[in-house]
Design a protein around this motif. Structure first.
Motif, PDB file in Angstrom:
ATOM      1  N   THR A 286      76.325  65.006 -14.715  1.00  0.00           N
ATOM      2  CA  THR A 286      77.641  65.664 -14.594  1.00  0.00           C
ATOM      3  C   THR A 286      78.571  64.931 -13.633  1.00  0.00           C
ATOM      4  N   ALA A 287      78.067  64.587 -12.451  1.00  0.00           N
ATOM      5  CA  ALA A 287      78.921  63.898 -11.472  1.00  0.00           C
ATOM      6  C   ALA A 287      79.378  62.550 -12.025  1.00  0.00           C
ATOM      7  N   LEU A 288      78.463  61.882 -12.725  1.00  0.00           N
ATOM      8  CA  LEU A 288      78.782  60.558 -13.294  1.00  0.00           C
ATOM      9  C   LEU A 288      79.887  60.666 -14.354  1.00  0.00           C
ATOM     10  N   VAL A 289      79.779  61.669 -15.207  1.00  0.00           N
ATOM     11  CA  VAL A 289      80.800  61.867 -16.245  1.00  0.00           C
ATOM     12  C   VAL A 289      82.136  62.245 -15.593  1.00  0.00           C
ATOM     13  N   ASP A 290      82.055  63.140 -14.610  1.00  0.00           N
ATOM     14  CA  ASP A 290      83.265  63.633 -13.963  1.00  0.00           C
ATOM     15  C   ASP A 290      84.009  62.489 -13.264  1.00  0.00           C
ATOM     16  N   LEU A 291      83.295  61.685 -12.490  1.00  0.00           N
ATOM     17  CA  LEU A 291      83.946  60.586 -11.763  1.00  0.00           C
ATOM     18  C   LEU A 291      84.503  59.549 -12.731  1.00  0.00           C
ATOM     19  N   THR A 292      83.768  59.297 -13.807  1.00  0.00           N
ATOM     20  CA  THR A 292      84.262  58.338 -14.803  1.00  0.00           C
ATOM     21  C   THR A 292      85.552  58.872 -15.426  1.00  0.00           C
ATOM     22  N   HIS A 293      85.590  60.187 -15.679  1.00  0.00           N
ATOM     23  CA  HIS A 293      86.776  60.780 -16.305  1.00  0.00           C
ATOM     24  C   HIS A 293      87.989  60.699 -15.370  1.00  0.00           C
ATOM     25  N   TYR A 294      87.741  60.796 -14.075  1.00  0.00           N
ATOM     26  CA  TYR A 294      88.850  60.679 -13.116  1.00  0.00           C
ATOM     27  C   TYR A 294      89.334  59.233 -12.963  1.00  0.00           C
ATOM     28  N   PHE A 295      88.392  58.289 -12.865  1.00  0.00           N
ATOM     29  CA  PHE A 295      88.790  56.940 -12.439  1.00  0.00           C
ATOM     30  C   PHE A 295      88.998  55.939 -13.581  1.00  0.00           C
ATOM     31  N   LEU A 296      88.565  56.267 -14.789  1.00  0.00           N
ATOM     32  CA  LEU A 296      88.745  55.341 -15.906  1.00  0.00           C
ATOM     33  C   LEU A 296      90.209  55.225 -16.379  1.00  0.00           C
ATOM     34  N   PRO A 297      90.954  56.333 -16.509  1.00  0.00           N
ATOM     35  CA  PRO A 297      92.324  56.217 -17.046  1.00  0.00           C
ATOM     36  C   PRO A 297      93.236  55.238 -16.285  1.00  0.00           C
ATOM     37  N   PRO A 298      93.233  55.240 -14.927  1.00  0.00           N
ATOM     38  CA  PRO A 298      94.084  54.245 -14.250  1.00  0.00           C
ATOM     39  C   PRO A 298      93.655  52.805 -14.553  1.00  0.00           C
ATOM     40  N   MET A 299      92.370  52.586 -14.789  1.00  0.00           N
ATOM     41  CA  MET A 299      91.903  51.231 -15.138  1.00  0.00           C
ATOM     42  C   MET A 299      92.476  50.828 -16.488  1.00  0.00           C
ATOM     43  N   VAL A 300      92.440  51.765 -17.444  1.00  0.00           N
ATOM     44  CA  VAL A 300      92.961  51.483 -18.781  1.00  0.00           C
ATOM     45  C   VAL A 300      94.472  51.238 -18.695  1.00  0.00           C
ATOM     46  N   GLN A 301      95.144  52.030 -17.867  1.00  0.00           N
ATOM     47  CA  GLN A 301      96.599  51.866 -17.710  1.00  0.00           C
ATOM     48  C   GLN A 301      96.957  50.486 -17.179  1.00  0.00           C
ATOM     49  N   ARG A 302      96.213  50.020 -16.171  1.00  0.00           N
ATOM     50  CA  ARG A 302      96.534  48.706 -15.609  1.00  0.00           C
ATOM     51  C   ARG A 302      95.799  47.585 -16.341  1.00  0.00           C
ATOM     52  N   GLN A 303      95.040  47.952 -17.365  1.00  0.00           N
ATOM     53  CA  GLN A 303      94.295  47.004 -18.202  1.00  0.00           C
ATOM     54  C   GLN A 303      93.394  46.106 -17.356  1.00  0.00           C
ATOM     55  N   TRP A 304      92.797  46.697 -16.351  1.00  0.00           N
ATOM     56  CA  TRP A 304      91.862  45.948 -15.508  1.00  0.00           C
ATOM     57  C   TRP A 304      90.979  46.923 -14.739  1.00  0.00           C
ATOM     58  N   GLY A 305      89.696  46.697 -14.781  1.00  0.00           N
ATOM     59  CA  GLY A 305      88.776  47.537 -14.029  1.00  0.00           C
ATOM     60  C   GLY A 305      87.416  47.594 -14.704  1.00  0.00           C
ATOM     61  N   SER A 306      86.446  48.081 -13.958  1.00  0.00           N
ATOM     62  CA  SER A 306      85.082  48.152 -14.491  1.00  0.00           C
ATOM     63  C   SER A 306      84.361  49.387 -13.965  1.00  0.00           C
ATOM     64  N   VAL A 307      83.427  49.854 -14.774  1.00  0.00           N
ATOM     65  CA  VAL A 307      82.545  50.952 -14.368  1.00  0.00           C
ATOM     66  C   VAL A 307      81.110  50.476 -14.572  1.00  0.00           C
ATOM     67  N   ILE A 308      80.308  50.579 -13.520  1.00  0.00           N
ATOM     68  CA  ILE A 308      78.871  50.323 -13.668  1.00  0.00           C
ATOM     69  C   ILE A 308      78.172  51.670 -13.541  1.00  0.00           C
ATOM     70  N   ASN A 309      77.529  52.098 -14.608  1.00  0.00           N
ATOM     71  CA  ASN A 309      76.749  53.330 -14.562  1.00  0.00           C
ATOM     72  C   ASN A 309      75.274  52.961 -14.450  1.00  0.00           C
ATOM     73  N   VAL A 310      74.629  53.443 -13.406  1.00  0.00           N
ATOM     74  CA  VAL A 310      73.226  53.050 -13.211  1.00  0.00           C
ATOM     75  C   VAL A 310      72.330  53.957 -14.070  1.00  0.00           C
ATOM     76  N   ALA A 311      71.779  53.356 -15.111  1.00  0.00           N
ATOM     77  CA  ALA A 311      70.802  54.032 -15.971  1.00  0.00           C
ATOM     78  C   ALA A 311      69.419  53.590 -15.502  1.00  0.00           C
ATOM     79  N   SER A 312      68.596  53.091 -16.410  1.00  0.00           N
ATOM     80  CA  SER A 312      67.224  52.698 -16.046  1.00  0.00           C
ATOM     81  C   SER A 312      66.550  52.199 -17.317  1.00  0.00           C
ATOM     82  N   ILE A 313      65.437  51.485 -17.170  1.00  0.00           N
ATOM     83  CA  ILE A 313      64.662  51.190 -18.388  1.00  0.00           C
ATOM     84  C   ILE A 313      64.046  52.486 -18.924  1.00  0.00           C
ATOM     85  N   ALA A 314      64.030  53.535 -18.096  1.00  0.00           N
ATOM     86  CA  ALA A 314      63.556  54.854 -18.552  1.00  0.00           C
ATOM     87  C   ALA A 314      64.463  55.430 -19.629  1.00  0.00           C
TER      88      ALA A 314
END
Ligand SMILES: NC(=O)c1ccc[n+]([C@@H]2O[C@H](COP(=O)([O-])OP(=O)(O)OC[C@H]3O[C@@H](n4cnc5c(N)ncnc54)[C@H](OP(=O)(O)O)[C@@H]3O)[C@@H](O)[C@H]2O)c1
Length: 271
Positions: free
Chosen positions: A116-144
């Motif tokens: 939930t926190a990961l989705v929420d933070l991505t939802h907040y911080f992704l749109p400005p990246m798309v607007q400025r056409q620059w930015g990255s998100v690293i989501n830590v998953a796992s081989i699990a």
């Protein structure tokens, strides 16, 4: 050309992989916003990094399992007035054992943090990246993320979510020059295994154990690629994540179940 972001926000920056992200990004002169619960550790780290690398570092002390935590972090960043060019959703934990015997609220808190926190933070911080056409998100998953894991069931499912979610977003925002990548480490030296209460046969003398330093080097290098996910480590991790392509799911989950079985278990649960 290596192009490091000017401002990065790292969740779970007080230890392990998140702490290592903070060090390696600071060394590249990236300004940092560090999020975790341990205020003392975050404060000490912020002082250290500011002095050593002459960068700006701010800390946000927040328990990300709490409802509304993502909004609190977003509001704190707004107050700070800093942009976020790189979001690293790293905070997470696991809980080893038979699902029905583990604490119910702890499983729900894990979902809250890992998903939930990961989705929420991505939802907040992704749109400005798309607007400025620059930015990255690293989501830590796992081989699990690549197969179900009996006795680590909720954790593996949360990481499967992170992998699937991140790969979908990778395709959605790629046309805007924004990158989303799922980082999939194998066993990594950190506090993770102790907090998850792994038994010795899973945590000690693991031949594929990597350092957090190596995991983060691989992650930052992968930011320069066009991949939607990166599996760290050597051939053992690559082999594990590809097993689901060749084995029937029932066979795969039975094999994994045998490996993760508690030492005292008679094995009847894996059939
Ligand atoms: N180590 C491994 O073998 C391994 C393998 C694959 C994937 N991963 C993933 O890597 C990520 C980082 O784990 P790690 O190995 O570095 O473990 P770690 O050393 O235990 O670090 C976990 C970090 O998450 C933070 N955190 C935990 N609960 C939190 C909460 N409720 N609110 C905010 N922050 C919280 C911790 O800080 P505070 O305690 O200060 O809050 C800490 O900074 C996790 O997502 C984990 O699932 C680890």
């Amino acid at each position: 050309m290596t192009h490091f972001p000017a401002y990065a926000l790292i969740t779970g920056a007080s230890s392990g992989i998140g702490l290592e992200f903070a060090h390696q990004l600071a060394a590249q002169k990236t300004h940092l916003i560090l999020v975790a619960r341990s205020s003392d550790r975050l404060y000490q780290l912020s002082q250290e990094l500011q002095t050593q690398y002459d960068i700006q570092v701010s800390i946000i002390v927040q328990d990300l399992t709490l409802s509304g935590a993502g909004t609190e972090v977003y509001k704190a960043v707004q107050t700070l007035g800093w942009p976020v060019h790189l979001l690293i959703n790293n905070a997470g934990f696991g809980d080893y054992g038979l699902f029905m015997e583990r604490d119910r609220l702890k499983q729900l808190a894990m979902i809250q943090l890992n998903i939930t926190a990961l989705v929420d933070l991505t939802h907040y911080f992704l749109p400005p990246m798309v607007q400025r056409q620059w930015g990255s998100v690293i989501n830590v998953a796992s081989i699990a993320a690549f197969q179900p894991i009996p006795f680590f069931s909720v954790y593996a499912a949360t990481k499967a979510f992170v992998l699937s979610f991140s790969e979908s977003l990778w395709a959605e925002v790629r046309p805007y020059g924004v990158k989303v990548i799922a980082l999939c480490p194998g066993p990594t030296a950190s506090n993770f295994m102790e907090i998850a209460q792994f038994p010795d046969h899973l945590s000690k003398n693991n031949p594929s154990l990597e350092s957090a330093e190596q995991v983060v080097r691989t992650a930052l290098a992968a930011l320069q690629s066009d991949s939607a996910n990166v599996v760290t480590g050597g051939w053992i991790n690559q082999f594990i994540v590809n097993l689901s392509r060749f084995l029937p799911r029932e066979l795969l989950v039975s094999i994994v179940g045998k490996q993760f079985q508690p030492p005292s278990s008679n094995g009847s649960s894996s059939h």
